[in-house]
Motif scaffolding. Structure first.
Motif, PDB file in Angstrom:
ATOM      1  N   PHE A  79      39.922  82.941  89.482  1.00 45.51           N
ATOM      2  CA  PHE A  79      40.746  82.333  88.441  1.00 45.51           C
ATOM      3  C   PHE A  79      41.991  81.685  89.050  1.00 45.51           C
ATOM      4  N   CYS A  80      42.632  82.397  89.973  1.00 42.25           N
ATOM      5  CA  CYS A  80      43.877  81.891  90.562  1.00 42.25           C
ATOM      6  C   CYS A  80      43.644  80.735  91.534  1.00 42.25           C
ATOM      7  N   ASN A  81      42.424  80.565  91.981  1.00 46.87           N
ATOM      8  CA  ASN A  81      42.117  79.444  92.863  1.00 46.87           C
ATOM      9  C   ASN A  81      41.900  78.144  92.100  1.00 46.87           C
ATOM     10  N   LEU A  82      41.750  78.231  90.778  1.00 47.75           N
ATOM     11  CA  LEU A  82      41.520  77.039  89.968  1.00 47.75           C
ATOM     12  C   LEU A  82      42.814  76.252  89.783  1.00 47.75           C
ATOM     13  N   GLY A  95      46.250  77.040  91.401  1.00 49.93           N
ATOM     14  CA  GLY A  95      47.006  78.212  90.970  1.00 49.93           C
ATOM     15  C   GLY A  95      47.798  78.033  89.701  1.00 49.93           C
ATOM     16  N   SER A  96      47.659  76.878  89.042  1.00 48.81           N
ATOM     17  CA  SER A  96      48.475  76.620  87.844  1.00 48.81           C
ATOM     18  C   SER A  96      48.124  77.578  86.704  1.00 48.81           C
ATOM     19  N   LEU A  97      46.855  78.017  86.629  1.00 46.69           N
ATOM     20  CA  LEU A  97      46.486  78.968  85.583  1.00 46.69           C
ATOM     21  C   LEU A  97      47.162  80.323  85.822  1.00 46.69           C
ATOM     22  N   ARG A 155      50.231  82.438  97.953  1.00 46.86           N
ATOM     23  CA  ARG A 155      49.507  83.624  98.406  1.00 46.86           C
ATOM     24  C   ARG A 155      48.779  84.331  97.277  1.00 46.86           C
ATOM     25  N   TYR A 156      48.497  83.629  96.190  1.00 44.07           N
ATOM     26  CA  TYR A 156      47.788  84.252  95.068  1.00 44.07           C
ATOM     27  C   TYR A 156      46.498  84.936  95.514  1.00 44.07           C
ATOM     28  N   ASP A 157      45.763  84.289  96.445  1.00 41.74           N
ATOM     29  CA  ASP A 157      44.489  84.860  96.877  1.00 41.74           C
ATOM     30  C   ASP A 157      44.687  86.233  97.503  1.00 41.74           C
TER      31      ASP A 157
END
Length: 318
Positions: free
Chosen positions: A137-140, A143-145, A165-167
């Motif tokens: 989800f965070c890679n979409l 990262g705006s989502l 660094r969301y991943d």
């Protein structure tokens, strides 16, 4: 570095299985009266020190406040300084939609009944359906989502944070959380005034446990050790007004209090961690008889003065 019970790094038990309801029969008060003291005693026994410097973030501060109000003499004897980062106690001004919905008694009752019916006591488990999907989800959309979700539940301004660094973050989150922790926080929103109370079991059970229809307040005046408080003006979970209320309850013991342009998670993932590298470390050093030139321009003036004297540095003009 402590682990609260129920997360994937601390999910073992001598007799109970994580699939059982009894295993999850705890909240952050139990962590403050049982788990944290066990961690502190282990550290002190291992190192030979008499007292500990404690740095807690979010729930890690709530459990100290609840625990130290119930067993104050223990904490007084073991703490040389306690540093609170984004401390939730009163939750009256919390504006996170999920908690606002759970604050309604009918919603809490329905959610609790559902959890107990389907045995979903660990409401934020570590598995692909939670952590794996979160990473995807965070890679979409760059990262705006995830920025949107972060802004809704934690940090009003996600641009403060190192969202590149969301991943990495989401590969470790969520990692497990007991449902009663969440319910207890939600209960605190439901009161008409800022307050910090023990778990509300309902009138009948409250009478058995507390001797009153309503749960009693935690006595924050009982905390008897130096405290440094760090709040965030962009924090949706520990709202600045609630943190200010907590400060006013503890101010006789507070040696430092400052609100930074940070959100709830910013205290861990901000692009700039100067608040920690300078201000937190200035306080840690001061209370442990140490000194470092890198903290001489901190917001903690007593530490600056003492450190300058030790280093033979001329005082700065503020």
């Amino acid at each position: 570095m402590g682990n609260n019970r129920g997360n994937r790094f601390s999910d073992q038990h001598t007799s109970l299985r994580p699939s059982s309801k009894a295993y999850w029969d705890f909240d952050w008060e139990d962590m403050g009266t049982k788990d944290t003291p066990a961690n502190i005693d282990y550290v002190l026994n291992f190192t030979g020190f008499e007292k500990i410097t404690y740095i807690g973030h979010s729930e890690g501060t709530t459990q100290i406040m609840s625990g130290a109000s119930l067993i104050p003499e223990y904490y007084k004897a073991k703490m040389n300084i306690c540093i609170f980062l984004a401390p939730p106690a009163s939750m009256k001004n919390n504006s996170v939609l999920l908690f606002e919905l759970l604050a309604l008694p009918v919603n809490r009752a329905m959610v609790t009944a559902m959890i107990e019916t389907i045995h979903l006591y660990n409401i934020l488990p570590y598995n692909f359906a939670t952590t794996g999907v979160a990473v995807l989800f965070c890679n979409l959309f760059n990262g705006s989502l995830c920025d949107l979700v972060l802004a809704l539940v934690m940090d009003t301004d996600p641009t403060i944070d190192n969202t590149d660094r969301y991943d990495m973050y989401m590969s470790n989150e969520p990692s497990g959380a007991g449902y009663r922790n969440i319910i207890h926080y939600a209960q605190l929103i439901d009161y008409n005034v800022e307050t910090f109370k023990r778990y509300d079991w309902g009138k009948r059970e409250n009478q058995k446990r507390y001797g009153s229809d309503s749960p009693p307040d935690y006595n924050l005046k009982a905390l008897d050790f130096p405290i440094a408080m760090f709040g965030g003006s962009q924090d949706k979970m520990a709202d600045p007004k609630d943190v200010e209320w907590t400060y006013n309850q503890l101010k006789d013991k507070v040696i430092f209090y400052h609100q930074y342009y940070l959100g709830h998670m910013s205290f861990a993932i901000a692009k700039s961690m100067d608040y920690f590298l300078v201000d937190v470390m200035a306080i840690v050093n001061h209370y442990n008889g140490m000194c470092d030139e890198s903290t001489l321009n901190s917001n903690y003036q007593p530490g600056n003065v003492e450190c300058m004297q030790k280093l033979g540095v001329e005082p700065f003009l503020y």
